[in-house]
Design a protein around this motif. Structure first.
Motif, PDB file in Angstrom:
ATOM      1  N   GLY A 178       0.803  -1.212   0.000  1.00  0.00           N
ATOM      2  CA  GLY A 178       0.000   0.000   0.000  1.00  0.00           C
ATOM      3  C   GLY A 178       0.835   1.262   0.000  1.00  0.00           C
ATOM      4  O   GLY A 178       2.015   1.264  -0.375  1.00  0.00           O
ATOM      5  N   LEU A 179       0.242   2.382   0.449  1.00  0.00           N
ATOM      6  CA  LEU A 179       0.903   3.682   0.352  1.00  0.00           C
ATOM      7  C   LEU A 179       2.061   3.833   1.326  1.00  0.00           C
ATOM      8  O   LEU A 179       2.964   4.629   1.098  1.00  0.00           O
ATOM      9  N   ILE A 180       2.057   3.082   2.422  1.00  0.00           N
ATOM     10  CA  ILE A 180       3.213   3.129   3.322  1.00  0.00           C
ATOM     11  C   ILE A 180       4.452   2.676   2.566  1.00  0.00           C
ATOM     12  O   ILE A 180       5.500   3.349   2.570  1.00  0.00           O
ATOM     13  N   VAL A 182       4.834   2.521  -0.670  1.00  0.00           N
ATOM     14  CA  VAL A 182       5.062   3.432  -1.800  1.00  0.00           C
ATOM     15  C   VAL A 182       5.839   4.665  -1.359  1.00  0.00           C
ATOM     16  O   VAL A 182       6.844   5.049  -1.969  1.00  0.00           O
ATOM     17  N   MET A 183       5.408   5.306  -0.264  1.00  0.00           N
ATOM     18  CA  MET A 183       6.018   6.572   0.135  1.00  0.00           C
ATOM     19  C   MET A 183       7.428   6.389   0.683  1.00  0.00           C
ATOM     20  O   MET A 183       8.318   7.201   0.423  1.00  0.00           O
ATOM     21  N   TYR A 184       7.670   5.325   1.430  1.00  0.00           N
ATOM     22  CA  TYR A 184       9.011   5.129   1.980  1.00  0.00           C
ATOM     23  C   TYR A 184      10.003   4.674   0.907  1.00  0.00           C
ATOM     24  O   TYR A 184      11.168   5.093   0.918  1.00  0.00           O
ATOM     25  N   THR A 185       9.563   3.848  -0.014  1.00  0.00           N
ATOM     26  CA  THR A 185      10.455   3.503  -1.127  1.00  0.00           C
ATOM     27  C   THR A 185      10.673   4.720  -2.030  1.00  0.00           C
ATOM     28  O   THR A 185      11.769   4.926  -2.540  1.00  0.00           O
ATOM     29  N   ASP A 186       9.625   5.534  -2.204  1.00  0.00           N
ATOM     30  CA  ASP A 186       9.771   6.773  -2.990  1.00  0.00           C
ATOM     31  C   ASP A 186      10.834   7.682  -2.387  1.00  0.00           C
ATOM     32  O   ASP A 186      11.643   8.276  -3.097  1.00  0.00           O
ATOM     33  N   ALA A 354      13.694   6.399 -10.424  1.00  0.00           N
ATOM     34  CA  ALA A 354      12.749   7.365 -10.986  1.00  0.00           C
ATOM     35  C   ALA A 354      11.523   6.660 -11.549  1.00  0.00           C
ATOM     36  O   ALA A 354      10.380   7.088 -11.334  1.00  0.00           O
ATOM     37  N   ALA A 355      11.754   5.582 -12.279  1.00  0.00           N
ATOM     38  CA  ALA A 355      10.634   4.843 -12.870  1.00  0.00           C
ATOM     39  C   ALA A 355       9.785   4.182 -11.788  1.00  0.00           C
ATOM     40  O   ALA A 355       8.555   4.279 -11.786  1.00  0.00           O
ATOM     41  N   MET A 356      10.452   3.521 -10.841  1.00  0.00           N
ATOM     42  CA  MET A 356       9.721   2.769  -9.827  1.00  0.00           C
ATOM     43  C   MET A 356       8.946   3.677  -8.885  1.00  0.00           C
ATOM     44  O   MET A 356       7.833   3.340  -8.469  1.00  0.00           O
ATOM     45  N   SER A 357       9.506   4.839  -8.543  1.00  0.00           N
ATOM     46  CA  SER A 357       8.810   5.738  -7.626  1.00  0.00           C
ATOM     47  C   SER A 357       7.531   6.273  -8.254  1.00  0.00           C
ATOM     48  O   SER A 357       6.471   6.307  -7.621  1.00  0.00           O
ATOM     49  N   THR A 358       7.607   6.690  -9.509  1.00  0.00           N
ATOM     50  CA  THR A 358       6.415   7.209 -10.171  1.00  0.00           C
ATOM     51  C   THR A 358       5.425   6.097 -10.472  1.00  0.00           C
ATOM     52  O   THR A 358       4.216   6.248 -10.274  1.00  0.00           O
ATOM     53  N   LEU A 359       5.922   4.960 -10.964  1.00  0.00           N
ATOM     54  CA  LEU A 359       5.027   3.846 -11.270  1.00  0.00           C
ATOM     55  C   LEU A 359       4.285   3.361 -10.033  1.00  0.00           C
ATOM     56  O   LEU A 359       3.087   3.062 -10.091  1.00  0.00           O
ATOM     57  N   SER A 360       4.986   3.290  -8.906  1.00  0.00           N
ATOM     58  CA  SER A 360       4.328   2.812  -7.688  1.00  0.00           C
ATOM     59  C   SER A 360       3.188   3.743  -7.295  1.00  0.00           C
ATOM     60  O   SER A 360       2.106   3.299  -6.899  1.00  0.00           O
ATOM     61  N   SER A 361       3.410   5.049  -7.430  1.00  0.00           N
ATOM     62  CA  SER A 361       2.362   6.028  -7.114  1.00  0.00           C
ATOM     63  C   SER A 361       1.207   5.920  -8.092  1.00  0.00           C
ATOM     64  O   SER A 361       0.034   6.006  -7.710  1.00  0.00           O
ATOM     65  N   GLN A 362       1.535   5.746  -9.383  1.00  0.00           N
ATOM     66  CA  GLN A 362       0.491   5.616 -10.394  1.00  0.00           C
ATOM     67  C   GLN A 362      -0.323   4.349 -10.183  1.00  0.00           C
ATOM     68  O   GLN A 362      -1.560   4.375 -10.253  1.00  0.00           O
ATOM     69  N   PHE A 363       0.369   3.235  -9.945  1.00  0.00           N
ATOM     70  CA  PHE A 363      -0.343   1.973  -9.760  1.00  0.00           C
ATOM     71  C   PHE A 363      -1.254   2.038  -8.532  1.00  0.00           C
ATOM     72  O   PHE A 363      -2.376   1.535  -8.548  1.00  0.00           O
ATOM     73  N   HIS A 364      -0.744   2.645  -7.457  1.00  0.00           N
ATOM     74  CA  HIS A 364      -1.556   2.787  -6.249  1.00  0.00           C
ATOM     75  C   HIS A 364      -2.762   3.678  -6.530  1.00  0.00           C
ATOM     76  O   HIS A 364      -3.897   3.355  -6.131  1.00  0.00           O
TER      77      HIS A 364
END
Length: 529
Positions: A178-180, A182-186, A354-364
């Motif tokens: 989830g977003l936890i 996503v945000m910490y990996t971001d 860069a790809a993973m941080s944005t993709l994770s936010s988009q997918f979420h």
């Protein structure tokens, strides 16, 4: 350049282990819907700033817009100014504080739910969720392309395989944590991105003989602008395109305004304002967010343009020719050719981040829009108590759609696909969102009308007027026997300049003509802490 396989393998493995550790932590800390959707509303200001910035600046900015700068020049640096002023200061200080407070008051956990509850409308929440579910995969697909193109160039991995690998890696921790997560990996990825871009800037100037020398050399190359680009307004890499030319309209209306304004209505970014404990945290985040955006976007655009100097000095060609006309390949080609071996490895990790941080936010965002907003509220009318499993299914589905788009979208599409989605969000969401948090007199009818007019005006303009999309889609040609319904300058004016003003006017007029929301509800929405 052959990258050392053992070094690369160890580096990627170590990086993935850290990322999956944060994903595991997110999974362990996710106990309820608030945790999965909003990271428990207890996010640290630094984590917020770097998570927001990493979600905002992706491979679409570094690869796509960096490639655009290589092709058309440093006029795109105006977008950096917009990113900092609008995307950070206005977003955090002006929009963010009100969004956080209203989200807390209404117990909203997604962007569509915030707007839906503000106007007491399941239709608004469901329609907004559907819009995100349908169109955000276009943006996600472009980010996948950016990461995969670099992996293809540096690692020699077949492009389609690289797309699939990237999608599976990100999906693993987003679906579970989830977003936890996503945000910490971001935030981790944001730190890595910041360091990588700082080193890239220093090495580029060192390679080209210094700051002044590099920029002067680029200015002196104006005579090398290809005839076909000069014919549409390209005047050189250190100057703006000719005023009112097709290139000028694309740069100003689609790239600078489309992305620069559209950022305020990005669902995956706006939801982050609801993850912090206090308004003070948002203001503190500005101090980290501004420099981060400058270092990420600014460096990508400067290096993209300066790649022309390097390629002309070493190969006698401009960047566009070296990349075979595909602007999405320019930055990967430059990094692989000009940078030392150790930095190629590090920059691969930077781009993966860069790809993973944005993709994770988009997918979420896509998953929550589908499961929580569209399915639960729009289809089931709130009859389902918990939607985490439906949300996870939505994430998986939208990931598959994004991967398919990454396979079929044409070359050089990254910057344009990103701008299309940002512009659509500006037209559909921004007038309604602004009215929701600033104007107590805005009504449900006004918000609904604004949402529908903004959405369909933007889609109509893309389909029947804006030449790039209209010619590619071919719908206007099939129905009316001509590529676009209008001619001349109108065909290069971005939908954001037409659809957004229309949506604003409709929101105001309809709201003033309809009955205000109840006083009790308005007091709840705007209640101060």
């Amino acid at each position: 350049m052959a990258v050392s396989t053992p070094i690369l393998g160890i580096s990627v493995l170590a990086y993935m282990m850290v990322v999956f550790y944060f994903g595991w932590l997110g999974y362990k800390q996710t106990k309820d819907t608030d945790d999965y959707m909003l990271a428990g509303r207890k996010v640290n200001p630094f984590v917020l700033a770097f998570s927001y910035g990493a979600a905002f600046i992706s491979t679409s900015a570094i690869i796509g817009f960096g490639g655009y700068a290589a092709a058309f020049g440093m006029g795109i640096l105006w977008l950096v100014a917009m990113n900092i002023v609008v995307g950070i200061f206005i977003a955090f200080v002006i929009f963010g504080s009100r969004t956080r407070r209203m989200g807390f008051n209404l117990k909203a956990v997604t962007f569509p739910e915030l707007i839906g509850r503000r106007f007491q409308s399941r239709f608004i929440q469901g329609f907004s969720g559907a819009l995100i579910t349908i169109f955000m995969p276009l943006y996600a697909g472009s980010v996948l392309i950016g990461g995969a193109r670099f992996m293809e160039t540096v690692l020699g991995i077949e492009y389609n395989t690289a797309v699939l690998m990237l999608a599976i890696i990100v999906a693993a921790y987003v679906i579970t944590g989830g977003l936890i997560a996503v945000m910490y990996t971001d935030a981790l990825q944001g730190v890595l991105m910041f360091i990588g871009m700082a080193i890239l800037l220093v090495l580029t100037y060192a390679k080209l003989g210094g700051v002044v020398e590099a920029h002067q050399a680029l200015t002196n190359m104006a005579y090398l602008v290809p005839d076909n680009l000069a014919a549409v307004g390209h005047t050189g890499w250190t100057s703006m395109p000719a005023f009112n030319s097709p290139t000028w309209w694309t740069l100003v209306s689609t790239i600078i305004l489309g992305v620069g304004i559209g950022v305020l209505a990005q669902p995956q970014l706006a939801v982050r304002f609801m993850t912090v404990e206090s308004t003070r945290s948002l203001k503190r985040a500005v101090l980290s967010g501004g420099p981060f955006i400058f270092m990420m976007a600014g460096v990508a655009y400067i290096v993209g343009a300066l790649s022309n100097v390097y390629f002309f000095n070493t190969q006698g060609m401009i960047s566009l020719d070296v990349a075979g006309g595909n602007i999405d390949k320019i930055i990967p080609e430059y990094i692989n050719s000009a940078m030392p071996d150790y930095f190629v490895v590090f920059f691969l990790l930077t781009l993966l981040a860069a790809a993973m941080s944005t993709l994770s936010s988009q997918f979420h965002a896509m998953g929550t829009a589908f499961g929580h907003d569209f399915y639960r509220e729009g289809i089931m009318k709130g009859k389902i108590a918990k939607t985490i499993n439906v949300t996870r299914a939505g994430i998986a589905t939208t990931i598959m759609i994004s991967v398919i788009l990454a396979y079929i979208l044409p070359p050089g599409i990254i910057a344009r696909a990103t701008a299309i989605f940002f512009g659509l969000c500006a037209a559909a969401f921004l007038p309604m969102y602004t009215g929701a948090i600033f104007w107590k007199r805005m009504t449900r009818q006004g918000a609904t009308a604004s949402l529908l007019v903004g959405t369909f005006a933007s889609l109509f303009w893309l389909t029947f007027v804006h030449a790039k999309e209209a010619s590619a889609l071919g719908i206007s040609q099939a129905l009316f026997g001509k590529v676009t319904l209008l001619t001349g300058t109108w065909t290069v004016v971005d939908p954001i300049l037409v659809a957004t003003p229309l949506a604003i006017i409709v929101a105001i007029v309809v709201s003033l003509m309809t009955k205000p929301e109840s006083k009790e509800h308005i007091e709840l929405c705007f209640k101060r802490e």
